[in-house]
Design a protein around this motif. Structure first.
Motif, PDB file in Angstrom:
ATOM      1  N   GLU A  95       0.825  -1.206   0.000  1.00 57.70           N
ATOM      2  CA  GLU A  95       0.000   0.000   0.000  1.00 57.70           C
ATOM      3  C   GLU A  95       0.860   1.258   0.000  1.00 57.70           C
ATOM      4  O   GLU A  95       0.445   2.298  -0.510  1.00 57.70           O
ATOM      5  CB  GLU A  95      -0.957  -0.010   1.190  1.00 57.70           C
ATOM      6  N   GLU A  96       2.051   1.178   0.577  1.00 53.46           N
ATOM      7  CA  GLU A  96       2.927   2.338   0.555  1.00 53.46           C
ATOM      8  C   GLU A  96       3.406   2.649  -0.859  1.00 53.46           C
ATOM      9  O   GLU A  96       3.795   3.773  -1.164  1.00 53.46           O
ATOM     10  CB  GLU A  96       4.134   2.105   1.474  1.00 53.46           C
ATOM     11  N   SER A  97       3.395   1.641  -1.749  1.00 55.73           N
ATOM     12  CA  SER A  97       3.816   1.870  -3.126  1.00 55.73           C
ATOM     13  C   SER A  97       2.703   2.505  -3.955  1.00 55.73           C
ATOM     14  O   SER A  97       2.927   2.923  -5.079  1.00 55.73           O
ATOM     15  CB  SER A  97       4.247   0.547  -3.775  1.00 55.73           C
ATOM     16  N   LEU A  98       1.482   2.570  -3.379  1.00 55.40           N
ATOM     17  CA  LEU A  98       0.373   3.240  -4.037  1.00 55.40           C
ATOM     18  C   LEU A  98       0.302   4.697  -3.575  1.00 55.40           C
ATOM     19  O   LEU A  98       0.941   5.088  -2.607  1.00 55.40           O
ATOM     20  CB  LEU A  98      -0.945   2.530  -3.702  1.00 55.40           C
ATOM     21  N   ILE A  99      -0.494   5.482  -4.294  1.00 56.55           N
ATOM     22  CA  ILE A  99      -0.711   6.871  -3.903  1.00 56.55           C
ATOM     23  C   ILE A  99      -2.170   7.005  -3.470  1.00 56.55           C
ATOM     24  O   ILE A  99      -3.081   6.765  -4.276  1.00 56.55           O
ATOM     25  CB  ILE A  99      -0.417   7.836  -5.074  1.00 56.55           C
ATOM     26  N   LYS A 100      -2.391   7.335  -2.215  1.00 57.69           N
ATOM     27  CA  LYS A 100      -3.763   7.457  -1.714  1.00 57.69           C
ATOM     28  C   LYS A 100      -4.462   8.624  -2.425  1.00 57.69           C
ATOM     29  O   LYS A 100      -3.904   9.712  -2.571  1.00 57.69           O
ATOM     30  CB  LYS A 100      -3.757   7.702  -0.204  1.00 57.69           C
ATOM     31  N   ASN A 101      -5.689   8.369  -2.860  1.00 52.90           N
ATOM     32  CA  ASN A 101      -6.470   9.395  -3.544  1.00 52.90           C
ATOM     33  C   ASN A 101      -7.945   9.060  -3.352  1.00 52.90           C
ATOM     34  O   ASN A 101      -8.461   8.126  -3.948  1.00 52.90           O
ATOM     35  CB  ASN A 101      -6.114   9.447  -5.030  1.00 52.90           C
ATOM     36  N   GLU A 102      -8.606   9.809  -2.511  1.00 53.54           N
ATOM     37  CA  GLU A 102      -9.992   9.514  -2.167  1.00 53.54           C
ATOM     38  C   GLU A 102     -10.949   9.739  -3.329  1.00 53.54           C
ATOM     39  O   GLU A 102     -12.103   9.314  -3.278  1.00 53.54           O
ATOM     40  CB  GLU A 102     -10.414  10.365  -0.960  1.00 53.54           C
ATOM     41  N   ASN A 103     -10.522  10.437  -4.368  1.00 55.77           N
ATOM     42  CA  ASN A 103     -11.392  10.625  -5.528  1.00 55.77           C
ATOM     43  C   ASN A 103     -11.570   9.346  -6.329  1.00 55.77           C
ATOM     44  O   ASN A 103     -12.536   9.197  -7.078  1.00 55.77           O
ATOM     45  CB  ASN A 103     -10.834  11.721  -6.440  1.00 55.77           C
ATOM     46  N   CYS A 104     -10.603   8.426  -6.212  1.00 55.02           N
ATOM     47  CA  CYS A 104     -10.662   7.161  -6.959  1.00 55.02           C
ATOM     48  C   CYS A 104     -11.688   6.224  -6.323  1.00 55.02           C
ATOM     49  O   CYS A 104     -11.861   6.202  -5.097  1.00 55.02           O
ATOM     50  CB  CYS A 104      -9.302   6.475  -6.967  1.00 55.02           C
TER      51      CYS A 104
END
Length: 285
Positions: free
Chosen positions: A107-116
């Protein structure tokens, strides 16, 4: 030079009071050179796993056995045995902790984005996704395929997202679509779409239905933190489910939709947090 038991020939520690092999008190029962000892007419020799090399081998292959053999047969000083034991226990604990943190590392390799829809994007841009996918397609079909040279169709998506679609034609005579969904210049979803008509289902055109899952497997394995196999895809299809989650990826596998005489098969993978996967009811793949 070490001392040796005169009864069985085992090398003894400097301060040993008893022989660890035969149990005889040491005292004067020691000499400075090894001796040839016979028991019932046969020379006593160490078995391979009792030797230093054998013990070290077991420490590498399966350390619990190596630790046991070291304490039972090795002629090492106690402080070295304790040091080796502590070292290997620390390595084992560290490995367990690392395994336990695999999901968080992903999960750290992802970019958190609540719009997705699934709360995250991958850490690569549309241009990078197109370049990587082009190489995968070119290698698979053994011909140059460049998504940058294919006409692009766009469509707005949820919460300011944008879909970019490309129709890929291959030498085998069929075509399929590839779609990337982008949020804030980062790809959140990759989809392959393949359609066949009722007539094509009875012809060689059904080759596309075999190729697309293989391509989807290669794209996922080459661009995400998951290694998705064709067997994984086939198992999901046979189970009759469509939504799965593994290693930071939400999968929609073989979502077939019928449009009159056309059957459309969709395979998609989305960057996804574990929390969002649970909310969406994704199954473990």
């Amino acid at each position: 030079m070490g001392k040796f038991c005169t009864n069985c020939g085992k090398e003894l520690g400097e301060n040993a009071k008893f022989c660890s092999r035969c149990g005889k008190p040491t005292g004067d029962n020691m000499q400075n050179t090894p001796i040839n000892v016979e028991h019932n007419g046969e020379k006593i020799e160490k078995k391979w796993y009792q030797t230093t090399k054998g013990i070290c081998l077991w420490l590498v292959i399966f350390f619990p056995v190596g630790i046991y053999l070291m304490w039972k047969y090795a002629d090492w000083k106690k402080k070295w045995k304790v040091t080796v034991t502590i070292l290997w226990i620390a390595v084992a604990i560290g490995r367990i902790i690392t395994l336990g943190d695999d999901t968080s590392d992903v999960e750290e390799s992802l970019i958190k984005n609540e719009n997705c829809p699934y709360g995250a994007t991958y850490n690569f841009s549309l241009e990078e996704a197109k370049d990587k996918t082009s190489k995968i397609l070119s290698n698979y079909y053994n011909t140059e395929i460049d998504l940058n040279q294919i006409e692009e169709t766009t469509q707005e998506y949820l919460n300011d997202g944008m879909c970019y679609m490309y129709t890929v034609e291959v030498p085998q005579g069929y075509s399929f679509g590839i779609q990337f969904t982008v949020y804030d210049d980062k790809v959140s979803d990759i989809m392959i779409k393949a359609g066949v008509t009722a007539m094509e289902e009875m012809t060689s055109q059904t080759e596309i239905l075999e190729d697309v899952p293989k391509l989807f497997s290669k794209i996922v394995s080459g661009m995400t933190d998951d290694k998705l196999s064709v067997d994984d895809i086939q198992s999901a299809i046979e189970a009759g489910n469509t939504n799965y989650y593994r290693n930071g990826n939400a999968y929609g596998i073989c979502k077939m939709q019928e449009y009159s005489a056309l059957k459309m098969y969709n395979y998609d993978v989305s960057a996804c947090t574990e929390e969002k996967a649970e909310e969406a009811g994704c199954l473990d793949l």
